[in-house]
Write a protein that holds these residues in place. Structure first.
Motif, short mmCIF file in Angstrom:
data_model
loop_
_atom_site.label_atom_id
_atom_site.label_comp_id
_atom_site.label_asym_id
_atom_site.label_seq_id
_atom_site.Cartn_x
_atom_site.Cartn_y
_atom_site.Cartn_z
N THR A 36 -13.90 -23.20 -36.80
CA THR A 36 -13.82 -23.52 -38.22
C THR A 36 -14.14 -24.99 -38.44
O THR A 36 -13.81 -25.84 -37.60
CB THR A 36 -12.42 -23.18 -38.79
N ASN A 37 -14.82 -25.29 -39.52
CA ASN A 37 -15.18 -26.67 -39.84
C ASN A 37 -13.92 -27.51 -40.01
O ASN A 37 -12.92 -27.05 -40.56
CB ASN A 37 -16.03 -26.70 -41.11
N LYS A 38 -13.98 -28.75 -39.55
CA LYS A 38 -12.81 -29.64 -39.65
C LYS A 38 -12.41 -29.92 -41.09
O LYS A 38 -11.31 -30.39 -41.36
CB LYS A 38 -13.07 -30.94 -38.90
N ALA A 39 -13.32 -29.60 -42.04
CA ALA A 39 -13.00 -29.81 -43.45
C ALA A 39 -11.85 -28.92 -43.89
O ALA A 39 -11.24 -29.16 -44.93
CB ALA A 39 -14.22 -29.55 -44.32
N ASN A 40 -11.53 -27.88 -43.11
CA ASN A 40 -10.37 -27.04 -43.40
C ASN A 40 -9.13 -27.80 -42.95
O ASN A 40 -8.57 -27.55 -41.89
CB ASN A 40 -10.50 -25.70 -42.67
N GLY A 41 -8.71 -28.75 -43.76
CA GLY A 41 -7.67 -29.68 -43.37
C GLY A 41 -6.29 -29.09 -43.20
O GLY A 41 -5.39 -29.78 -42.77
N ASP A 42 -6.12 -27.79 -43.51
CA ASP A 42 -4.80 -27.17 -43.35
C ASP A 42 -4.64 -26.55 -41.98
O ASP A 42 -3.66 -25.86 -41.72
CB ASP A 42 -4.58 -26.11 -44.43
N VAL A 43 -5.60 -26.79 -41.07
CA VAL A 43 -5.53 -26.21 -39.74
C VAL A 43 -4.67 -27.10 -38.85
O VAL A 43 -4.99 -28.26 -38.64
CB VAL A 43 -6.94 -26.06 -39.12
N ASP A 44 -3.59 -26.55 -38.32
CA ASP A 44 -2.75 -27.30 -37.40
C ASP A 44 -3.28 -27.16 -35.99
O ASP A 44 -3.55 -26.06 -35.53
CB ASP A 44 -1.31 -26.77 -37.44
N VAL A 45 -3.43 -28.29 -35.30
CA VAL A 45 -3.85 -28.27 -33.90
C VAL A 45 -2.63 -28.37 -33.02
O VAL A 45 -1.80 -29.26 -33.18
CB VAL A 45 -4.82 -29.44 -33.61
N GLU A 46 -2.51 -27.44 -32.11
CA GLU A 46 -1.36 -27.39 -31.21
C GLU A 46 -1.17 -28.72 -30.49
O GLU A 46 -2.10 -29.29 -29.93
CB GLU A 46 -1.58 -26.28 -30.17
N GLY A 47 0.05 -29.22 -30.55
CA GLY A 47 0.36 -30.44 -29.82
C GLY A 47 -0.04 -31.71 -30.54
O GLY A 47 0.21 -32.81 -30.05
#
Length: 204
Positions: A36-47
């Protein structure tokens, strides 16, 4: 024998729902990928103590990409893809793309994210379209499923508000697009917002 199926989504939430539904239906996390494009700012990255939308620098490698016991989405990591820019990704396709970015997949014509998709069984024309769609702010879910389960897996992708590929590809063509260019500048946040507005009516 396994076949590769792919779904494109304008919304990361829809893509995430597709991943979870595939896992709930018995598709192993190891056989599912999401980019998914990083512009989807609601994506939580583990850690990470922040949101994925804060970006990854050019040439960044992907972090945790294995789904693990918590499912595919617990293994999201950051990856910079030429022509797309920073993305958030997890799964086998993400690992292949990371290898392609690092030079592990030879051939400039089908390198990077396009090469990773082609290697996984996605036709090259479709791979170019999906890469361009990620560049424009989209999310792509790819799964390897047994031939006998393809119809049910496709139904799961469709039930998660999948983009009509033929229609969207036609819209791109109307704008003069022919294929993904990994030397092009990534879309800015403003360009991605405009792109989403262009297709928002199709989701009402």
């Amino acid at each position: 024998m396994k076949t590769t199926i792919t779904g494109l989504y304008d919304s990361y939430d829809d893509a995430k729902a597709a991943v979870k539904a595939l896992e709930n239906a018995g598709v192993a996390s190891d056989d599912i990928s999401i980019v998914t494009n990083k512009a989807n700012g609601d994506v939580d990255v583990e850690g990470q103590g922040n949101k994925a939308g804060e970006g990854a620098g050019a040439g960044a490698g992907i972090g945790a990409i294995a789904g693990g016991a918590g499912g595919l989405l617990t293994g999201l990591g950051l990856l910079a893809i030429p022509g797309v820019g920073p993305v958030v990704a997890a799964g086998w396709l993400a690992a292949t793309a990371a290898g392609a970015v690092a030079g592990a997949v030879a051939g400039s014509a089908v390198g990077g994210i396009v090469g990773a998709m082609v290697e996984s069984g996605v036709p090259e024309d479709d791979a170019n379209f999906y890469a361009e769609s990620i560049r424009r702010g989209g999310s792509v879910v790819t799964a390897r499923v047994e031939d006998g389960h393809r119809a049910s897996a496709e139904a799961i992708l469709n039930n998660s508000r999948r983009v009509n590929v033929a229609e969207r590809r036609s819209r791109y063509a109307e704008q003069g697009w022919t294929r993904f260019d990994d030397t092009a500048d990534p879309y800015t946040d403003e360009e991605i917002a405009a792109e989403r507005d262009r297709y928002r009516v199709n989701r009402l």
